[in-house]
Scaffold this active site. Structure first.
Site, PDB file in Angstrom:
ATOM      1  N   ARG A  20       4.604 -12.520  10.077  1.00  0.00           N
ATOM      2  CA  ARG A  20       5.261 -11.224   9.880  1.00  0.00           C
ATOM      3  C   ARG A  20       6.634 -11.273  10.507  1.00  0.00           C
ATOM      4  NH1 ARG A  20       1.504  -7.229   8.796  1.00  0.00           N
ATOM      5  NH2 ARG A  20       2.890  -5.473   9.076  1.00  0.00           N
TER       6      ARG A  20
ATOM      7  N   LYS B 281       4.471   0.838   9.162  1.00  0.00           N
ATOM      8  CA  LYS B 281       4.606   2.112   8.452  1.00  0.00           C
ATOM      9  C   LYS B 281       3.949   3.252   9.234  1.00  0.00           C
ATOM     10  CE  LYS B 281       3.163   0.176   4.647  1.00  0.00           C
ATOM     11  NZ  LYS B 281       2.459  -0.001   3.389  1.00  0.00           N
TER      12      LYS B 281
ATOM     13  N   GLU C 281       0.876  -1.162   0.000  1.00  0.00           N
ATOM     14  CA  GLU C 281       0.000   0.000   0.000  1.00  0.00           C
ATOM     15  C   GLU C 281       0.922   1.223   0.000  1.00  0.00           C
ATOM     16  OE1 GLU C 281      -3.464   2.015   2.747  1.00  0.00           O
ATOM     17  OE2 GLU C 281      -2.838  -0.011   3.204  1.00  0.00           O
TER      18      GLU C 281
HETATM   19  P1  ATP Z   1       2.490  -1.806   7.720  1.00  0.00           P
HETATM   20  O1  ATP Z   1       1.735  -2.240   8.935  1.00  0.00           O
HETATM   21  O2  ATP Z   1       3.911  -1.548   7.972  1.00  0.00           O
HETATM   22  O3  ATP Z   1       1.822  -0.694   6.975  1.00  0.00           O
HETATM   23  P2  ATP Z   1       1.301  -3.521   5.850  1.00  0.00           P
HETATM   24  O4  ATP Z   1       1.120  -4.966   5.946  1.00  0.00           O
HETATM   25  O5  ATP Z   1       0.080  -2.719   6.014  1.00  0.00           O
HETATM   26  O6  ATP Z   1       2.452  -3.097   6.800  1.00  0.00           O
HETATM   27  P3  ATP Z   1       1.559  -3.347   3.035  1.00  0.00           P
HETATM   28  O7  ATP Z   1       2.102  -2.250   2.234  1.00  0.00           O
HETATM   29  O8  ATP Z   1       0.114  -3.626   2.963  1.00  0.00           O
HETATM   30  O9  ATP Z   1       1.987  -3.066   4.530  1.00  0.00           O
HETATM   31  O10 ATP Z   1       2.387  -4.675   2.787  1.00  0.00           O
HETATM   32  C1  ATP Z   1       2.794  -5.171   1.539  1.00  0.00           C
HETATM   33  C2  ATP Z   1       3.155  -6.612   1.719  1.00  0.00           C
HETATM   34  O11 ATP Z   1       4.222  -6.750   2.646  1.00  0.00           O
HETATM   35  C3  ATP Z   1       1.995  -7.407   2.258  1.00  0.00           C
HETATM   36  O12 ATP Z   1       1.895  -8.622   1.560  1.00  0.00           O
HETATM   37  C4  ATP Z   1       2.354  -7.622   3.704  1.00  0.00           C
HETATM   38  O13 ATP Z   1       1.779  -8.801   4.193  1.00  0.00           O
HETATM   39  C5  ATP Z   1       3.871  -7.654   3.659  1.00  0.00           C
HETATM   40  N1  ATP Z   1       4.433  -7.239   4.939  1.00  0.00           N
HETATM   41  C6  ATP Z   1       4.216  -6.075   5.590  1.00  0.00           C
HETATM   42  N2  ATP Z   1       4.851  -6.058   6.770  1.00  0.00           N
HETATM   43  C7  ATP Z   1       5.502  -7.237   6.872  1.00  0.00           C
HETATM   44  C8  ATP Z   1       6.339  -7.830   7.867  1.00  0.00           C
HETATM   45  N3  ATP Z   1       6.624  -7.199   9.001  1.00  0.00           N
HETATM   46  N4  ATP Z   1       6.833  -9.064   7.628  1.00  0.00           N
HETATM   47  C9  ATP Z   1       6.553  -9.700   6.491  1.00  0.00           C
HETATM   48  N5  ATP Z   1       5.774  -9.205   5.520  1.00  0.00           N
HETATM   49  C10 ATP Z   1       5.245  -7.991   5.689  1.00  0.00           C
HETATM   50 MG    MG Z   2      -1.593  -3.097   4.650  1.00  0.00          MG
END
Ligand code: ATP
Ligand code: MG
Length: 555
Positions: free
Chosen positions: A260, A270, A36
């Site tokens: 994660r 983020k 995202e």
């Molecule tokens: P954040 O909470 O940091 O915003 P998010 O999951 O909302 O993380 P996205 O941009 O939606 O962030 O994530 C893109 C991809 O990266 C998704 O498939 C997500 O599952 C993966 N991802 C995000 N954070 C992690 C993590 N800590 N470990 C492994 N994969 C991750």
């Molecule tokens: Mg997300």
């Protein structure tokens, strides 16, 4: 162990191999990385990138980069650009650059298809009313009074939602599934909502936007993704993911979940990292203390080291906290192979070599990297007055101290053996200068002195050394798992995580480049920072030579 031993497959690779063996999707593998664009990527995303791209590469497949930009409120083009740069820097190429927002027309048609199958309806209830009717995990929900609207009425209302006839919050489109499901997400989930917001790509074309659960799986399906890999919090969403695909009768992408990555002494969210940026706890998303990919890059971490780290931690099915020391170990291991060895004095003490001719300068040969014989050598000026580290001298040496002390000898790296003859102090009793003598026939590479010394120290020639700003970093958080502590995670920020000093570096570093890595002998790995100007060199300490935290734990 025999070198032919094959590395065990991670469970995602196992699933892919089973699918290929069963002839699923004609053996085709297509994954996607779906960030995202609401912030910069962090080490957790690096894990996901390595997994998605790595698995596809291994089986001759491809990976799409898809921006999951269905929420118009938080997304910005700056983030899109940074994400692309970070994925490329990590060493991966995507097959296609795609945007979930490109599917808005498609998704709108999908929604109408569900309405036509009597599987979706427009609900006029307020969000409070809907929350009450939803029930709880132990109490089944009740049907909305709008649930039995006719298909025609629903089609008409949905069209009018799209046309902007209703204010935000007055109508939503819900999937008609089961208000008594044990999975709360299956209790007639909202799939479209009204939002009068300008989208970073579609502008004001839309005032209704699909919810995550109605966009993600369908985007996978539109792209014919075979293996949709996401993190564990999406396990309960899988039932809905499958329901949508089945009822829309579209390509059957499959979702698989892994744990994660959480890293000790760091934050991997983020939203929280954005707070650190906005509230000036750090200088920006690429502050070298940040666990972002851009921060790690600026700090001097290499893509090779980050990929190796992601490989070593494997793919877990249960959440756990990974020790940041493992990441630092991987960084050190790679930098040891590639870093140019140079000399820099961080805390200087003046040394005058009294028997060395005044005005004489010798150019000594210093090899660039003993780990890499092709890296060549450079010359290092040596003269009568040099600087050494303060802590390489001890006035009253302990038994095992093999560096410089009154009457004792030490070798200057690449140069001569010197002996300390006299200690000069100022009026406060502070040592300000050492007077030494050198052994003329002890030059490195041509030593006929026969003198054996135990210690070798680094130095720079005072007249030739260049001043540089050096930034020393410590962990950004004082506690292992800041997001699990009580109260605000920002209360646990380590206020002493940045120390700025002035160092004296050897003159060859005037030509230091941003793409190179350096080992300041005995001091750690360093890289040039982009704050460097023609007037001032600025270096970041990437990582020390040893795990100082491990040592502290033993104390
Ligand atoms: P954040 O909470 O940091 O915003 P998010 O999951 O909302 O993380 P996205 O941009 O939606 O962030 O994530 C893109 C991809 O990266 C998704 O498939 C997500 O599952 C993966 N991802 C995000 N954070 C992690 C993590 N800590 N470990 C492994 N994969 C991750
Ligand atoms: Mg997300």
């Amino acid at each position: 162990m025999a070198e032919a031993t094959e590395k065990a497959l991670n469970f995602i690779e196992q699933i892919i191999e089973d699918d290929i063996a069963a002839g699923k999707n004609d053996g085709r593998v297509l994954t996607r990385f779906p960030p995202e664009p609401n912030g910069y990527l962090h080490i957790g995303h690096a894990k996901s990138i390595c997994l998605n791209f790595g698995a596809a590469q291994k089986y001759g497949g491809k990976t799409n980069l898809r921006f999951d930009d269905t929420n118009p409120a938080t997304e910005e083009t700056e983030y899109v650009e940074s994400i692309k740069a970070d994925v490329k820097w990590l060493g991966f190429d995507w097959a296609e650059e795609l945007y979930a927002s490109d599917y808005f027309d498609h998704l709108f048609e999908f929604a109408k298809k569900l309405i036509n199958k009597n599987l979706a309806y427009v609900d006029d209830s307020t969000s409070e009313e809907m929350a009450v009717m939803k029930g709880t995990p132990t109490v089944p929900g009740i049907n909305s009074p709008y649930r039995e609207r006719t298909i025609e009425e629903n089609l008409d209302l949905f069209e009018r939602m799209k046309n902007g006839e209703f204010p935000e919050g007055t109508h939503v489109l819900r999937a008609k599934i089961n208000m008594a499901s044990s999975n709360m997400l299956m209790r007639d989930p909202i799939i479209y909502r009204i939002k009068f917001a300008t989208h970073h790509r579609t502008g004001d074309k839309w005032c209704i936007y699909p919810m995550y659960d109605f966009a993600h799986g369908q985007s996978d399906s539109i792209e014919n993704i075979t293996h949709s890999i996401c993190t564990l919090e999406f396990v309960p969403h899988r039932e809905l993911y499958d329901w949508c695909i089945e009822n829309l009768e579209i390509f059957p992408s499959k979702q698989y979940e892994f744990a994660r990555l959480s890293l000790s002494y760091a934050i991997t969210s983020k939203r929280k990292l954005l707070q650190l940026v906005n509230e000036n706890y750090v200088s920006g998303w690429d502050d070298p203390r940040m666990p972002t990919i851009s921060g790690m890059r600026r700090r001097g971490y290499t893509p090779e080291a980050i990929r190796e780290f992601c490989e070593r931690i494997g793919v877990a099915k249960r959440d756990n906290l990974i020790d940041v020391s493992l990441l630092e170990f991987c960084v050190r291991e790679h930098l040891n192979k590639i870093a140019t060895r140079v000399m820099a004095v961080l805390d200087p003490l003046k040394v005058v070599i009294t028997n060395y001719p005044e005005g004489k300068v010798e150019e000594l040969t210093a090899e660039n990297n003993p780990e890499d014989h092709e890296s060549g050598s450079r010359s290092m000026p040596f003269s009568r007055e040099i600087l050494i580290e303060k802590d390489d001298f001890m006035e009253n040496p302990t038994k095992k101290y093999f560096r410089l002390a009154p009457g004792l000898m030490v070798r200057l790296k690449h140069a001569y053996i010197i002996k300390c003859d006299e200690v000069i102090k100022d009026e406060n009793g502070e040592i300000v200068e050492l007077r030494c003598s050198y052994i003329e026939n002890s030059r490195s590479g041509n030593d006929t002195s026969g003198i054996a010394v135990k210690g070798t120290i680094h130095w720079v020639s005072t007249a030739h050394a260049v001043k540089a700003e050096v930034r020393l970093y410590d962990r950004l958080f004082k506690v292992e798992d800041p997001s699990r502590e009580d109260g605000d995670f920002k209360d646990y920020v380590n206020q002493d995580s940045l120390q700025t000093i002035t160092a004296f570096v050897e003159p060859s570093l005037v030509n230091a480049s941003l793409s190179e890595h350096y080992q300041f002998l005995r001091k750690g790995y360093f890289c040039l920072d982009r704050d460097t100007t023609p007037e001032k060199l600025v270096f970041n300490r990437t990582v020390g030579l040893k795990d100082t935290w491990a040592k502290e734990a033993v104390k």
